[in-house]
Design a protein around this motif. Structure first.
Motif, PDB file in Angstrom:
ATOM      1  N   PHE A 118      -0.443   0.712   8.599  1.00  7.87           N
ATOM      2  CA  PHE A 118      -0.026   0.998   7.220  1.00  7.87           C
ATOM      3  C   PHE A 118      -0.185  -0.206   6.300  1.00  7.87           C
ATOM      4  O   PHE A 118      -0.679  -0.090   5.176  1.00  7.87           O
ATOM      5  CB  PHE A 118       1.429   1.492   7.200  1.00  7.87           C
ATOM      6  N   SER A 119       0.256  -1.387   6.769  1.00 11.23           N
ATOM      7  CA  SER A 119       0.235  -2.556   5.887  1.00 11.23           C
ATOM      8  C   SER A 119      -1.195  -2.995   5.561  1.00 11.23           C
ATOM      9  O   SER A 119      -1.494  -3.371   4.421  1.00 11.23           O
ATOM     10  CB  SER A 119       1.018  -3.717   6.515  1.00 11.23           C
ATOM     11  N   LYS A 120      -2.094  -2.939   6.540  1.00  9.79           N
ATOM     12  CA  LYS A 120      -3.498  -3.286   6.271  1.00  9.79           C
ATOM     13  C   LYS A 120      -4.126  -2.303   5.290  1.00  9.79           C
ATOM     14  O   LYS A 120      -4.887  -2.693   4.401  1.00  9.79           O
ATOM     15  CB  LYS A 120      -4.294  -3.305   7.576  1.00  9.79           C
ATOM     16  N   ALA A 121      -3.794  -1.025   5.433  1.00  8.98           N
ATOM     17  CA  ALA A 121      -4.325  -0.014   4.531  1.00  8.98           C
ATOM     18  C   ALA A 121      -3.780  -0.228   3.114  1.00  8.98           C
ATOM     19  O   ALA A 121      -4.523  -0.107   2.131  1.00  8.98           O
ATOM     20  CB  ALA A 121      -3.966   1.378   5.025  1.00  8.98           C
ATOM     21  N   ALA A 122      -2.505  -0.554   3.013  1.00 10.14           N
ATOM     22  CA  ALA A 122      -1.895  -0.788   1.696  1.00 10.14           C
ATOM     23  C   ALA A 122      -2.562  -1.973   1.003  1.00 10.14           C
ATOM     24  O   ALA A 122      -2.844  -1.928  -0.203  1.00 10.14           O
ATOM     25  CB  ALA A 122      -0.398  -1.041   1.858  1.00 10.14           C
ATOM     26  N   GLU A 123      -2.859  -3.008   1.774  1.00  7.93           N
ATOM     27  CA  GLU A 123      -3.530  -4.190   1.205  1.00  7.93           C
ATOM     28  C   GLU A 123      -4.938  -3.847   0.740  1.00  7.93           C
ATOM     29  O   GLU A 123      -5.369  -4.249  -0.342  1.00  7.93           O
ATOM     30  CB  GLU A 123      -3.568  -5.291   2.260  1.00  7.93           C
ATOM     31  N   ALA A 124      -5.666  -3.077   1.549  1.00  7.59           N
ATOM     32  CA  ALA A 124      -7.038  -2.693   1.189  1.00  7.59           C
ATOM     33  C   ALA A 124      -7.052  -1.792  -0.037  1.00  7.59           C
ATOM     34  O   ALA A 124      -8.001  -1.837  -0.846  1.00  7.59           O
ATOM     35  CB  ALA A 124      -7.698  -1.991   2.367  1.00  7.59           C
ATOM     36  N   LEU A 125      -6.026  -0.976  -0.209  1.00  5.63           N
ATOM     37  CA  LEU A 125      -5.951  -0.033  -1.333  1.00  5.63           C
ATOM     38  C   LEU A 125      -5.280  -0.630  -2.563  1.00  5.63           C
ATOM     39  O   LEU A 125      -5.184   0.045  -3.598  1.00  5.63           O
ATOM     40  CB  LEU A 125      -5.193   1.226  -0.895  1.00  5.63           C
ATOM     41  N   CYS A 126      -4.805  -1.889  -2.435  1.00  2.93           N
ATOM     42  CA  CYS A 126      -4.111  -2.569  -3.548  1.00  2.93           C
ATOM     43  C   CYS A 126      -2.890  -1.765  -4.007  1.00  2.93           C
ATOM     44  O   CYS A 126      -2.668  -1.529  -5.212  1.00  2.93           O
ATOM     45  CB  CYS A 126      -5.064  -2.794  -4.722  1.00  2.93           C
ATOM     46  N   THR A 127      -2.106  -1.319  -3.051  1.00  4.51           N
ATOM     47  CA  THR A 127      -0.867  -0.612  -3.359  1.00  4.51           C
ATOM     48  C   THR A 127       0.220  -1.126  -2.418  1.00  4.51           C
ATOM     49  O   THR A 127      -0.043  -1.923  -1.520  1.00  4.51           O
ATOM     50  CB  THR A 127      -1.043   0.905  -3.193  1.00  4.51           C
ATOM     51  N   LEU A 169      -5.649  12.003   0.533  1.00  7.78           N
ATOM     52  CA  LEU A 169      -6.604  12.014   1.643  1.00  7.78           C
ATOM     53  C   LEU A 169      -7.282  10.662   1.809  1.00  7.78           C
ATOM     54  O   LEU A 169      -7.550  10.215   2.931  1.00  7.78           O
ATOM     55  CB  LEU A 169      -7.651  13.109   1.422  1.00  7.78           C
ATOM     56  N   HIS A 170      -7.589   9.987   0.677  1.00  8.73           N
ATOM     57  CA  HIS A 170      -8.156   8.635   0.749  1.00  8.73           C
ATOM     58  C   HIS A 170      -7.156   7.677   1.389  1.00  8.73           C
ATOM     59  O   HIS A 170      -7.534   6.833   2.216  1.00  8.73           O
ATOM     60  CB  HIS A 170      -8.526   8.148  -0.656  1.00  8.73           C
ATOM     61  N   TYR A 171      -5.877   7.789   1.031  1.00  7.83           N
ATOM     62  CA  TYR A 171      -4.841   6.950   1.629  1.00  7.83           C
ATOM     63  C   TYR A 171      -4.769   7.197   3.135  1.00  7.83           C
ATOM     64  O   TYR A 171      -4.704   6.266   3.941  1.00  7.83           O
ATOM     65  CB  TYR A 171      -3.479   7.259   0.993  1.00  7.83           C
ATOM     66  N   PHE A 172      -4.791   8.470   3.502  1.00  8.14           N
ATOM     67  CA  PHE A 172      -4.717   8.855   4.912  1.00  8.14           C
ATOM     68  C   PHE A 172      -5.905   8.283   5.697  1.00  8.14           C
ATOM     69  O   PHE A 172      -5.736   7.709   6.779  1.00  8.14           O
ATOM     70  CB  PHE A 172      -4.693  10.379   5.021  1.00  8.14           C
ATOM     71  N   ALA A 173      -7.117   8.407   5.139  1.00  6.58           N
ATOM     72  CA  ALA A 173      -8.317   7.898   5.814  1.00  6.58           C
ATOM     73  C   ALA A 173      -8.278   6.384   5.945  1.00  6.58           C
ATOM     74  O   ALA A 173      -8.749   5.822   6.942  1.00  6.58           O
ATOM     75  CB  ALA A 173      -9.566   8.327   5.060  1.00  6.58           C
ATOM     76  N   ALA A 174      -7.730   5.708   4.937  1.00  4.72           N
ATOM     77  CA  ALA A 174      -7.628   4.245   4.973  1.00  4.72           C
ATOM     78  C   ALA A 174      -6.702   3.791   6.099  1.00  4.72           C
ATOM     79  O   ALA A 174      -6.969   2.798   6.790  1.00  4.72           O
ATOM     80  CB  ALA A 174      -7.126   3.721   3.636  1.00  4.72           C
ATOM     81  N   ILE A 175      -5.618   4.518   6.294  1.00  6.51           N
ATOM     82  CA  ILE A 175      -4.699   4.184   7.391  1.00  6.51           C
ATOM     83  C   ILE A 175      -5.395   4.386   8.737  1.00  6.51           C
ATOM     84  O   ILE A 175      -5.268   3.571   9.653  1.00  6.51           O
ATOM     85  CB  ILE A 175      -3.429   5.054   7.313  1.00  6.51           C
ATOM     86  N   CYS A 176      -6.166   5.468   8.835  1.00 10.99           N
ATOM     87  CA  CYS A 176      -6.853   5.784  10.094  1.00 10.99           C
ATOM     88  C   CYS A 176      -7.899   4.738  10.471  1.00 10.99           C
ATOM     89  O   CYS A 176      -8.239   4.587  11.653  1.00 10.99           O
ATOM     90  CB  CYS A 176      -7.529   7.156   9.992  1.00 10.99           C
ATOM     91  N   LYS A 177      -8.416   4.023   9.484  1.00  6.99           N
ATOM     92  CA  LYS A 177      -9.459   3.034   9.752  1.00  6.99           C
ATOM     93  C   LYS A 177      -8.980   1.974  10.736  1.00  6.99           C
ATOM     94  O   LYS A 177      -9.688   1.619  11.692  1.00  6.99           O
ATOM     95  CB  LYS A 177      -9.905   2.384   8.444  1.00  6.99           C
ATOM     96  N   ASP A 178      -7.763   1.419  10.510  1.00  2.00           N
ATOM     97  CA  ASP A 178      -7.216   0.379  11.396  1.00  2.00           C
ATOM     98  C   ASP A 178      -5.954   0.828  12.112  1.00  2.00           C
ATOM     99  O   ASP A 178      -5.355   0.054  12.858  1.00  2.00           O
ATOM    100  CB  ASP A 178      -6.907  -0.889  10.590  1.00  2.00           C
ATOM    101  N   MET A 179      -5.522   2.084  11.843  1.00  2.05           N
ATOM    102  CA  MET A 179      -4.265   2.595  12.387  1.00  2.05           C
ATOM    103  C   MET A 179      -3.120   1.623  12.078  1.00  2.05           C
ATOM    104  O   MET A 179      -2.334   1.239  12.944  1.00  2.05           O
ATOM    105  CB  MET A 179      -4.385   2.812  13.912  1.00  2.05           C
TER     106      MET A 179
END
Length: 303
Positions: free
Chosen positions: A18-27, A6-16
């Protein structure tokens, strides 16, 4: 379904993205995509519409995002509650009160509370904006006049009905009367707080009801100054009965005011949707008990 997903999902939704969310989550983006795929498979429906390089939430995705935010809030609440439980005597409590109420409500109470919880940091701020500051989350608790139409997020706990009396020097002719009409105040020299003080607002409203205008030749910034002026016989002052009756000063007498009797309702305020620490709950209980004892002492003084 995992909280991490759910945290991963919410992170993607922040900027819509995937790559930005992956960078922010360090994965890695592939791990992120895999976790979202697992979540979609478990729910049995896609959460994103893939439109070329862009993504958009599906109807199911909007529901999951809304509910995820509620879940995150409850998780934060649980963590704060457990942390508070572990450090029962630690932390900080920020309280907003009306100007002048420190002398009435908090001096003795704070001393007793500090003795019981010496590691707890307490900040008491006198302000005319108690309600607004509690609503904005600046203060944990507020002690103020009861609001007429509080926000749905605000909890209101009635504390006491506060009546005002005329405080005069014990040898003043008015002290023998025990009671006087409000309009008789026109014959006296008064000392008072400034226009922005809550007590002044209550007095102004009573003056309006009585159809009179009171003269205040001396305006003082603090309660200690007003009490000194009363004791020296410079003038009389309208103050809360609970305060005057619990001063323990034989040199000052309380005279009941009638037609009208200035009064206001005092309450405790806090945000219902914010975590309430154990320290805050204990303080509110002690405050209510303190007021009950002060009112009982006031009733005894009246005979």
């Amino acid at each position: 379904m995992e909280l991490r997903q759910l945290h991963y999902f919410a992170a993607i939704c922040k900027d819509m993205h995937f790559s930005k969310a992956a960078e922010a989550l360090c994965t890695t983006q592939s791990n992120l995509s895999q976790q979202i795929k697992f979540l979609e498979n478990e729910l049995g429906t896609p959460l994103f519409d893939r439109i070329g390089r862009r993504i958009a939430l599906t109807e199911a995705g909007r529901i999951v995002l809304e509910q995820s935010r509620l879940i995150f809030e409850r998780v934060d609440y649980i963590q704060a509650a457990i942390s508070d439980l572990k450090r029962m005597e630690g932390g900080q409590l920020d309280i907003g009160i009306l100007p002048g109420d420190g002398d009435l409500l908090f001096d003795a109470l704070l001393i007793d509370f500090h003795r019981s919880y010496p590691k707890l940091s307490i900040q008491v701020t006198e302000t005319t904006e108690v309600y607004g500051q509690v609503l904005e989350g600046v203060r944990d608790i507020g002690v103020t006049t009861t609001p007429a139409d509080p926000d749905d997020r605000i909890a209101v706990i009635p504390l006491f009905h506060e009546e005002f009396v005329l405080a005069v020097r014990s040898d003043h002719p008015a002290a023998k009367a025990k009671a006087m009409s409000f309009e008789q105040l026109q014959q006296l020299k008064l000392v008072a707080f400034g226009d922005e003080h809550q007590m002044t607002k209550v007095i102004r409203e009573s003056s309006r009801k009585a159809g009179i205008l009171l003269d205040r030749p001396i305006v003082a910034p603090s309660l200690s100054t007003l009490l000194a002026l009363v004791e020296q016989g410079v003038g009389a002052c309208i103050l809360p009965r609970l305060l005057v009756d619990n001063l323990g000063r034989d040199s000052i007498a309380a005279v009941t005011l009638l037609n009208p009797t200035p009064s206001q309702d005092i309450c405790i305020l806090y945000r219902k949707d914010r975590f309430m620490s154990q320290a805050a709950k204990l303080f509110m209980e002690l405050l209510q008990d303190f007021i009950d004892k002060a009112q009982e002492a006031s009733r005894r003084s009246l005979g």
